[in-house]
Each structure stands twice: as C-alpha cells, then as structure tokens.
Design a protein around this motif. Structure first.
Motif, mmCIF file in Angstrom:
data_model
loop_
_atom_site.group_PDB
_atom_site.id
_atom_site.type_symbol
_atom_site.label_atom_id
_atom_site.label_comp_id
_atom_site.label_asym_id
_atom_site.label_seq_id
_atom_site.Cartn_x
_atom_site.Cartn_y
_atom_site.Cartn_z
ATOM 1 N N GLY A 15 0.903 -1.322 -0.244
ATOM 2 C CA GLY A 15 0.027 0.153 -0.009
ATOM 3 C C GLY A 15 0.872 1.374 -0.038
ATOM 4 N N LEU A 16 1.086 2.114 -1.140
ATOM 5 C CA LEU A 16 1.901 2.851 -1.152
ATOM 6 C C LEU A 16 1.399 4.388 -1.747
ATOM 7 C CD1 LEU A 16 4.754 0.893 -2.924
ATOM 8 C CD2 LEU A 16 4.841 1.491 -0.665
ATOM 9 N N GLY A 17 0.136 4.723 -1.104
ATOM 10 C CA GLY A 17 -0.198 5.763 -1.270
ATOM 11 C C GLY A 17 0.317 7.077 -0.527
ATOM 12 N N ILE A 18 -0.579 8.123 -0.236
ATOM 13 C CA ILE A 18 0.013 9.117 0.462
ATOM 14 C C ILE A 18 1.066 8.847 1.722
ATOM 15 C CG2 ILE A 18 -0.347 11.494 1.748
ATOM 16 C CD1 ILE A 18 -2.744 11.581 -0.299
ATOM 17 N N MET A 19 0.326 7.924 2.497
ATOM 18 C CA MET A 19 0.844 7.583 3.768
ATOM 19 C C MET A 19 1.935 6.572 3.497
ATOM 20 S SD MET A 19 -0.404 9.613 6.217
ATOM 21 C CE MET A 19 -0.230 8.764 7.735
ATOM 22 N N GLY A 20 1.444 5.362 2.905
ATOM 23 C CA GLY A 20 2.463 4.193 2.708
ATOM 24 C C GLY A 20 3.762 4.462 2.169
ATOM 25 N N SER A 21 3.570 5.415 1.104
ATOM 26 C CA SER A 21 4.860 5.626 0.324
ATOM 27 C C SER A 21 5.923 6.372 1.241
ATOM 28 C CB SER A 21 4.624 6.343 -0.942
ATOM 29 O OG SER A 21 4.265 7.816 -0.728
ATOM 30 N N ALA A 22 5.502 7.238 1.854
ATOM 31 C CA ALA A 22 6.540 8.005 3.063
ATOM 32 C C ALA A 22 6.884 7.021 4.332
ATOM 33 C CB ALA A 22 5.761 9.121 3.581
ATOM 34 N N ALA A 46 -3.408 15.942 2.261
ATOM 35 C CA ALA A 46 -2.410 15.486 3.376
ATOM 36 C C ALA A 46 -3.472 14.059 3.929
ATOM 37 C CB ALA A 46 -1.989 16.325 4.348
ATOM 38 N N PHE A 47 -4.364 14.455 4.201
ATOM 39 C CA PHE A 47 -5.363 13.340 4.764
ATOM 40 C C PHE A 47 -6.817 13.660 3.874
ATOM 41 C CE2 PHE A 47 -8.283 11.987 8.098
ATOM 42 C CZ PHE A 47 -8.263 10.765 7.742
ATOM 43 N N PRO A 48 -7.129 12.652 2.938
ATOM 44 C CA PRO A 48 -8.070 13.106 2.049
ATOM 45 C C PRO A 48 -9.478 13.255 2.929
ATOM 46 C CG PRO A 48 -6.773 11.496 0.955
ATOM 47 C CD PRO A 48 -6.215 11.708 2.202
ATOM 48 N N LEU A 49 -10.403 14.097 2.361
ATOM 49 C CA LEU A 49 -11.623 14.355 2.847
ATOM 50 C C LEU A 49 -12.547 13.001 2.905
ATOM 51 C CD1 LEU A 49 -13.942 17.614 2.437
ATOM 52 C CD2 LEU A 49 -15.058 15.047 2.122
ATOM 53 N N LYS A 50 -12.471 12.338 1.987
ATOM 54 C CA LYS A 50 -13.128 10.730 1.857
ATOM 55 C C LYS A 50 -12.553 9.981 2.754
ATOM 56 C CE LYS A 50 -10.027 8.834 -1.809
ATOM 57 N NZ LYS A 50 -10.144 8.507 -3.191
ATOM 58 N N ASN A 55 -20.236 14.031 10.485
ATOM 59 C CA ASN A 55 -20.349 13.117 9.310
ATOM 60 C C ASN A 55 -21.334 13.547 8.164
ATOM 61 O OD1 ASN A 55 -19.735 10.477 8.128
ATOM 62 N ND2 ASN A 55 -22.040 10.032 8.546
ATOM 63 N N GLU A 56 -22.401 14.108 8.600
ATOM 64 C CA GLU A 56 -23.178 14.758 7.251
ATOM 65 C C GLU A 56 -22.519 15.835 6.694
ATOM 66 O OE1 GLU A 56 -26.005 13.268 6.387
ATOM 67 O OE2 GLU A 56 -25.415 11.727 7.849
ATOM 68 N N LEU A 57 -21.839 16.879 7.436
ATOM 69 C CA LEU A 57 -21.079 17.850 6.721
ATOM 70 C C LEU A 57 -19.813 17.249 5.744
ATOM 71 C CD1 LEU A 57 -20.433 20.386 9.784
ATOM 72 C CD2 LEU A 57 -21.769 20.627 7.548
ATOM 73 N N PHE A 58 -19.240 16.116 6.368
ATOM 74 C CA PHE A 58 -18.222 15.635 5.410
ATOM 75 C C PHE A 58 -18.773 14.924 4.145
ATOM 76 C CE2 PHE A 58 -15.523 16.706 8.844
ATOM 77 C CZ PHE A 58 -14.196 17.203 8.078
ATOM 78 N N LYS A 59 -20.074 14.140 4.318
ATOM 79 C CA LYS A 59 -20.685 13.773 3.469
ATOM 80 C C LYS A 59 -21.075 14.400 2.321
ATOM 81 C CE LYS A 59 -24.248 10.563 4.428
ATOM 82 N NZ LYS A 59 -24.986 10.121 5.227
ATOM 83 N N ALA A 108 -19.957 17.150 -2.917
ATOM 84 C CA ALA A 108 -19.715 18.330 -3.587
ATOM 85 C C ALA A 108 -18.469 18.195 -4.494
ATOM 86 C CB ALA A 108 -19.335 19.524 -2.655
ATOM 87 N N GLY A 109 -17.895 17.123 -4.716
ATOM 88 C CA GLY A 109 -16.521 16.945 -5.220
ATOM 89 C C GLY A 109 -15.507 17.090 -4.644
ATOM 90 N N TYR A 110 -15.399 17.182 -3.267
ATOM 91 C CA TYR A 110 -13.935 17.592 -2.375
ATOM 92 C C TYR A 110 -13.340 16.293 -1.939
ATOM 93 C CZ TYR A 110 -16.200 22.185 -2.938
ATOM 94 O OH TYR A 110 -17.078 23.212 -3.298
ATOM 95 N N GLY A 111 -13.844 15.074 -2.398
ATOM 96 C CA GLY A 111 -13.293 13.844 -1.625
ATOM 97 C C GLY A 111 -12.108 13.723 -1.661
ATOM 98 N N ASP A 112 -11.377 13.951 -2.803
ATOM 99 C CA ASP A 112 -9.894 13.881 -3.017
ATOM 100 C C ASP A 112 -9.061 14.795 -2.653
ATOM 101 O OD1 ASP A 112 -10.081 11.155 -4.019
ATOM 102 O OD2 ASP A 112 -10.756 11.812 -6.008
ATOM 103 N N GLU A 113 -9.598 15.933 -2.183
ATOM 104 C CA GLU A 113 -8.724 17.183 -1.470
ATOM 105 C C GLU A 113 -8.510 16.758 -0.116
ATOM 106 O OE1 GLU A 113 -9.735 21.151 -3.005
ATOM 107 O OE2 GLU A 113 -11.452 20.182 -4.005
ATOM 108 N N ASP A 114 -7.895 17.775 0.712
ATOM 109 C CA ASP A 114 -7.553 17.492 2.118
ATOM 110 C C ASP A 114 -8.912 17.756 2.976
ATOM 111 O OD1 ASP A 114 -5.160 17.497 4.091
ATOM 112 O OD2 ASP A 114 -6.475 19.144 4.830
#
Length: 286
Positions: free
Chosen positions: A8-15, A231-235, A262-266, A271-277
């Motif tokens: 698992g070499l995503g944002i965290m794993g690669s580092a 740094a930590f994706p919203l999703k 949780n409803e706010l983050f949903k 809104a399309g921000y899942g892959d952003e911080d």
C-alpha cells in the motif's frame, strides 16, 4: 539488517516505506497500481508481484490501505496475504478499519499459521514523511516486539493497547475528535469572515488561547490561501466518522456531534471535494 514487506503505497504508505529504507532496512513492496512502486525501487526496495509474494518472502509485512474493503481484499483476495503467510511470519495492518474487520483479518492470519498485529496511525502526510507518526498497536505481543525497529522508523510514539480491536477503536476515537475540530474550525473561520474579521486575526487569537492546536496552526494558513492539497483526504475522514458512528451504534453510545459532522463531510464528498484535503470542508461551509 531487518527485512520487511510493505503493501500500500499511497500518500501515507509511500512515505512510511521510505523511512524503513532510510533506516537501513531491506524492504519488499507491492501496490495495486504498480507505477507507485517505482520511487521505492529507485531507493533500493524490491518489487513483488502479489501481496502473497510479499508475505511469503518477509518475516514481517506491513500494510497501509485506504479502508476496510481494501484491507479485506489484500488479505482475502486472489494472491492475497493469506496465500503467503504462515510459519510464524507476521502481518502488521496499519490501515484504519473498524475493530470487526481487524479481528476478522487477525483471526484468518493466525489460522494460517501467521501472527497478527493491528497498528493504525495518528498523523497525516507530514508526520508520515518525518517518521513522527503515533502508532496504535494491538495484538500479538511477540510480533510487536519484533516489529518495533520498523515501527520506530515510522513513528515517534508507539503504544501497545491490548487485544486486536483496541488499536482500531483508539484510532476511530481520535479521528472522530479531529473531524469535529475541523468542522468547528471551518465554521468559525466562515462566520468570522462574514462578520468582517480578518482570518489572520482569528488564527492569532485561537493560537494564543486554550484551544490552540498544531492542526489549527497548520491548516488555518493553508485554508486562508485556498490550498487544499491532500495530506489526509476528505473522503477518508468521512469514512472514519462513519466507522465511529458504527462503533457508537454497537456500544449504545450517543454521538450527536459526530453524526452531524459526518453529514457535513458527506456533503463535502457530494460536492466533489473527496480527494482534496479534509480541510476542504471549508469550501462547503463558506
């Protein structure tokens, strides 16, 4: 020289895997998207073709996966961990999953003759890069002791919390609190902005008082600049809040604030921000 596998070499794993290499460890890596192994191989890692091959060739294998579904797929799927584990080799799952998933994976690994440790982490991209994560381990104590040189290369504080499930529960609690803090922080910045208060002044006052935190100090300046590089994706924060609410349901613990958060983050995901911080929640609120 210590030898470890890393899956698992995503944002965290690669580092995290890079820090194992920096510590002088031999590291064998696998990632679902093979191109993500290239940086690690260039630094001296060995690439394996399957999770099973990693588990079969390494005394201890670490995994850092996105969610419970990914953790289960790597363990139980075709050419997964269970096909390579055995003979006392260790599997340390550092993903954030619910306690039931962690226990399911742990039971299966032990049934195949392996040893299991869950070790979710508190911290995002920068602590992963700096090797200053907080590691919340639980499970096989002998495996914990043997994995410690690797864990120490990745974290600044390492705890053994008891039986499998306790690490997952601790991580869920911590991230639930962090999500609530971020929601209140974003609402405060938005409200202050509408009232005509300068964001810099709001951040200055928060930093000087009892609610000051490294997270507010780091994220406040980035929010003010409109920078939401993950740094930590919203999703992933929304997933952790969902896990917390599920834990609350099982334990009969009301979690009114977490449910609202949780409803706010949903809404942020919708809104399309899942892959952003996860601080991109501000864009939904403002």
């Amino acid at each position: 020289m210590h030898k470890f596998g890393f899956i698992g070499l995503g944002i965290m794993g690669s580092a995290m895997a890079k820090n194992l290499l920096k510590a002088g460890c031999q590291v064998t890596v696998w990632n679902r998207s093979p191109e993500k192994t290239e940086d690690l191989v260039a630094l001296g890692a060995t690439r394996a073709e399957t999770p099973a091959a990693v588990a079969a060739s390494c005394p201890i294998t670490f995994a850092m996966l996105a969610d419970p579904a990914a953790a289960e797929e790597v363990c139980f799927g075709r050419h997964g961990i269970l096909e390579g584990i055995g003979d006392g080799r260790g599997y340390v799952d550092m993903s954030t999953v619910d306690p039931a998933t962690s226990q399911k994976i742990g039971f299966a690994v032990v049934a195949k003759g392996g040893r299991f440790l869950e070790a979710p982490v508190s911290g995002s991209k920068k602590p992963a890069e700096d090797g200053t994560l907080i590691i919340l381990a639980a499970g096989d104590r002998t495996l914990y002791d043997e994995a410690l040189p690797g864990l120490e290369a990745m974290g600044k504080k390492i705890l053994h919390l008891g039986d499998v499930g306790k690490g997952a529960e601790m991580k869920i609690v911590v991230n639930m609190v962090m999500g609530g803090m971020m929601a209140a922080f974003c609402e405060g910045l938005a409200l202050g902005g509408k009232a005509g208060l300068a964001t810099a002044d709001i951040l200055d006052v928060i930093a000087a008082g009892a609610i000051a935190s490294p997270m507010f100090a780091l994220k406040g300046g980035l929010i003010a600049q409109g920078i939401f590089t993950p740094a930590f994706p919203l999703k992933h924060m929304q997933k952790d809040l969902r896990l917390a609410i599920g834990l609350g349901d099982r334990l009969g613990q009301p979690l009114a604030a977490a449910a609202a958060t949780n409803e706010l983050f949903k809404g942020g995901r919708a809104a399309g921000y899942g892959d952003e911080d996860f601080s991109a929640l501000y864009k939904l609120i403002d």
